[in-house]
Design an enzyme around this catalytic site. Structure first.
Site, PDB file in Angstrom:
ATOM      1  N   LYS A   2       0.862  -1.179   0.000  1.00  0.00           N
ATOM      2  CA  LYS A   2       0.000   0.000   0.000  1.00  0.00           C
ATOM      3  C   LYS A   2       0.901   1.232   0.000  1.00  0.00           C
ATOM      4  O   LYS A   2       1.916   1.245   0.704  1.00  0.00           O
ATOM      5  CB  LYS A   2      -0.897  -0.033   1.245  1.00  0.00           C
ATOM      6  CG  LYS A   2      -1.895   1.109   1.343  1.00  0.00           C
ATOM      7  CD  LYS A   2      -2.735   0.988   2.614  1.00  0.00           C
ATOM      8  CE  LYS A   2      -3.815   2.057   2.699  1.00  0.00           C
ATOM      9  NZ  LYS A   2      -4.645   1.919   3.917  1.00  0.00           N
TER      10      LYS A   2
ATOM     11  N   SER B 110      -9.615   1.819   2.979  1.00  0.00           N
ATOM     12  CA  SER B 110      -8.763   2.582   2.094  1.00  0.00           C
ATOM     13  C   SER B 110      -7.696   1.743   1.384  1.00  0.00           C
ATOM     14  O   SER B 110      -7.088   2.207   0.437  1.00  0.00           O
ATOM     15  CB  SER B 110      -8.051   3.688   2.886  1.00  0.00           C
ATOM     16  OG  SER B 110      -7.201   3.110   3.865  1.00  0.00           O
TER      17      SER B 110
ATOM     18  N   SER C  64      -9.816  -0.434   7.217  1.00  0.00           N
ATOM     19  CA  SER C  64      -9.257  -0.340   5.862  1.00  0.00           C
ATOM     20  C   SER C  64      -8.542  -1.567   5.318  1.00  0.00           C
ATOM     21  O   SER C  64      -8.207  -1.602   4.138  1.00  0.00           O
ATOM     22  CB  SER C  64      -8.311   0.849   5.773  1.00  0.00           C
ATOM     23  OG  SER C  64      -9.057   2.014   5.577  1.00  0.00           O
TER      24      SER C  64
HETATM   25  N1  GLN Z   1     -13.249   4.161   6.529  1.00  0.00           N
HETATM   26  C1  GLN Z   1     -12.554   4.636   7.679  1.00  0.00           C
HETATM   27  C2  GLN Z   1     -12.179   6.088   7.491  1.00  0.00           C
HETATM   28  O1  GLN Z   1     -12.508   6.617   6.504  1.00  0.00           O
HETATM   29  C3  GLN Z   1     -11.362   3.781   7.975  1.00  0.00           C
HETATM   30  C4  GLN Z   1     -10.175   4.104   7.144  1.00  0.00           C
HETATM   31  C5  GLN Z   1      -8.963   3.298   7.547  1.00  0.00           C
HETATM   32  O2  GLN Z   1      -9.073   2.277   8.233  1.00  0.00           O
HETATM   33  N2  GLN Z   1      -7.815   3.794   7.166  1.00  0.00           N
HETATM   34  O3  GLN Z   1     -11.586   6.694   8.314  1.00  0.00           O
END
Ligand code: GLN
Length: 493
Positions: free
Chosen positions: A76, A151, A175
């Site tokens: 990532k 994400s 994410s």
């Molecule tokens: N969807 C969550 C957010 O927007 C989690 C994102 C993540 O785990 N990086 O913050």
């Protein structure tokens, strides 16, 4: 070959039926073919990857192979890797070439793994759809009109489309698990502190945790064995004895061969099966529970009374920490700087106005607001109290059960653009995942069927602190008895 497990690939490498350079090249070719449609990878650098692959081949030839030696891994783009563009999905870091390696990257490199490339993501990991990034949305390999989740959507799509054998991601509020669920793969968020955050670009430091994304629980275990470990440069890294996360995979809990999970108490929280859960997802998760019972597990009804508060608490705490973490992007030392400005203040203002996207700005605004004098007690402090209550709910629950099972997401992958104008709707998708981050608990998602539109459904397993090996054992035994994790999108074979 593209469906092989890490163990199978490693055996092919060890028997010299395949070199790491050949393996890496095959994946690079496949990326060139499939990535234009998926937008899963942001950066590939064949020369760098192949140089690492040749070094791995030399290690293998010298009889010094470790389990991941020669295996290409998709990273990532939130992990700093020396000499690699590391953008975090943002215009702010679009030109940032990292001068150093994240601890996780250092460990994977030392284990002989090959960096296959850097994967697309939501900007600074803020999102649940991999649409907020500066470099465009990731497409779901099962249906390119749908999102891949976020994400870590690029890593998830890469594994699902078999353009990477395995990947790494980060999970602040879901994410790793949510994109894994939406693309039909497996993902694990370890106990907070098990994987070092050093060199993992910070979003919300008390919640962020790196972890593996793979085709099977067995592969997750092999990856976690390398990723986990103490690192003095992360003050929240835990100093614990080394652990083999694959040690329980094939251990049966009873002598009865048909009941490998005999006596395992699986807690089913009633709050996770109420209003808001899609009927298709609910049905697939229920079928999985029946399968776990067939394997000998016992279903226990539990309550997590404060779970409805996890999204509101998360969306106060995460933006609060983000607003502080992102203050470092000021155009002075690295990253984007506005082309034209008058004085220093204007340089800051224009750089941040131009360098950050809408979702990141929204989080910075919310974060600075909830931390400001006069609102701190009403929002931030209250959210921290709720966080404690959520952790207590889990502590209570783990007196009655060994693992908790539920859906990872309320629904299957949704249409690209269908939720972009409604951030609150998007935040609500994190309803089942954020609690594990708030409590610091390990949690994982594995595929368990298909829902609306023939799209994958994921189930979530959560465990008490440091129960990763136990969770992986349950997941692996389920995967020995089912084949959901082997299914793949049409046209990807
Ligand atoms: N969807 C969550 C957010 O927007 C989690 C994102 C993540 O785990 N990086 O913050």
């Amino acid at each position: 070959m593209f469906n092989s497990t890490l163990k199978q690939l490693s055996a092919l490498l060890a028997q010299k039926k395949l070199s790491s350079a050949e393996l890496t090249q095959s994946y690079l070719d496949r990326i060139a073919q499939r990535n234009p449609e998926l937008n899963a990878f942001l950066t590939v650098d064949a020369e760098k990857s192949l140089a690492q692959a040749r070094a791995a081949d030399a290690q293998i030839a010298a009889g010094k192979a470790q389990p991941l030696t020669g295996i290409p891994v998709a990273h990532k783009d939130i992990f700093c890797a020396q000499g690699w563009l590391t953008t975090c999905g943002s215009k702010m870091l679009a030109n940032f070439v990292s001068p150093y390696d994240a601890h996780v990257v250092e460990k994977l490199n030392a284990a002989g793994a090959v960096i296959l490339g850097k994967t697309n993501m939501d900007e600074f990991a803020m999102g649940s759809s991999s649409e907020t990034g500066f470099f465009g949305a990731v497409k779901n390999p099962w249906d390119p009109t749908r999102v891949a989740g976020g994400s870590s959507g690029g890593s998830a799509a890469a594994v699902a489309a078999r353009i990477a054998p395995v990947a790494i991601g980060t999970d602040t509020g879901g994410s790793i698990r949510q994109p894994a669920a939406l693309t039909g793969i497996c993902g694990l968020k370890p106990t907070y502190g098990v994987v070092s955050r050093y060199g993992m670009i910070a979003f919300a430091s008390s919640l962020d945790q790196g972890g593996p994304m793979a085709k099977s629980a067995e592969d997750l275990a092999l990856m976690l064995n390398v990723m986990a470990g103490f690192d003095a440069r992360d003050s929240t890294s835990l100093e614990r004895p080394e652990e083999d996360y694959s040690r329980l995979l094939d251990v049966r809990l009873t002598g009865d061969r048909s009941k490998p999970l005999g006596g395992l108490r699986i807690g089913v929280p009633k709050e996770y099966f109420g209003a808001g859960l899609g009927a298709d997802v609910g049905a697939a998760v229920e079928a999985a529970l029946v399968q776990f019972e067939k394997l000998g597990a016992v279903r226990v009804s539990i309550a997590l009374p404060n779970s409805g508060l996890s999204v509101p608490a998360y969306y106060v705490i995460a933006p609060a920490e983000a607003s502080s973490n992102l203050s470092r992007f000021d155009g002075v030392r690295y990253g984007y700087r506005a082309a034209e400005y008058g004085d220093l203040t204007e340089m800051y203002r224009k750089t941040r106005a131009q360098g950050f996207g809408a979702e990141v700005k929204r989080r910075i605004l919310i974060g600075t607001y909830v931390l400001s004098h006069g609102y701190y007690d009403a929002y931030y402090l209250k959210a921290q109290k709720i966080r404690r209550l959520i952790a207590q709910d889990f502590a209570q629950a783990f007196k009655q059960c060994d693992l908790i099972l539920g859906p990872t997401t309320p629904g299957v992958a949704f249409g690209l653009g269908s939720m972009s104008s409604d951030p609150v709707q998007m935040y609500l998708l994190d309803i089942y995942t954020t609690a594990a981050n708030l409590a610091g608990l390990p949690a994982m998602s594995i595929p368990c069927g298909f829902g609306e539109g023939g799209l994958p459904v994921g189930l979530q397993l959560a465990g008490d602190y440091f129960s990763e090996a136990r969770m992986l054992q349950a997941a692996h035994q389920y995967q020995l008895a089912t084949d959901w994790h082997l299914r793949q999108p049409a046209g990807m074979e």
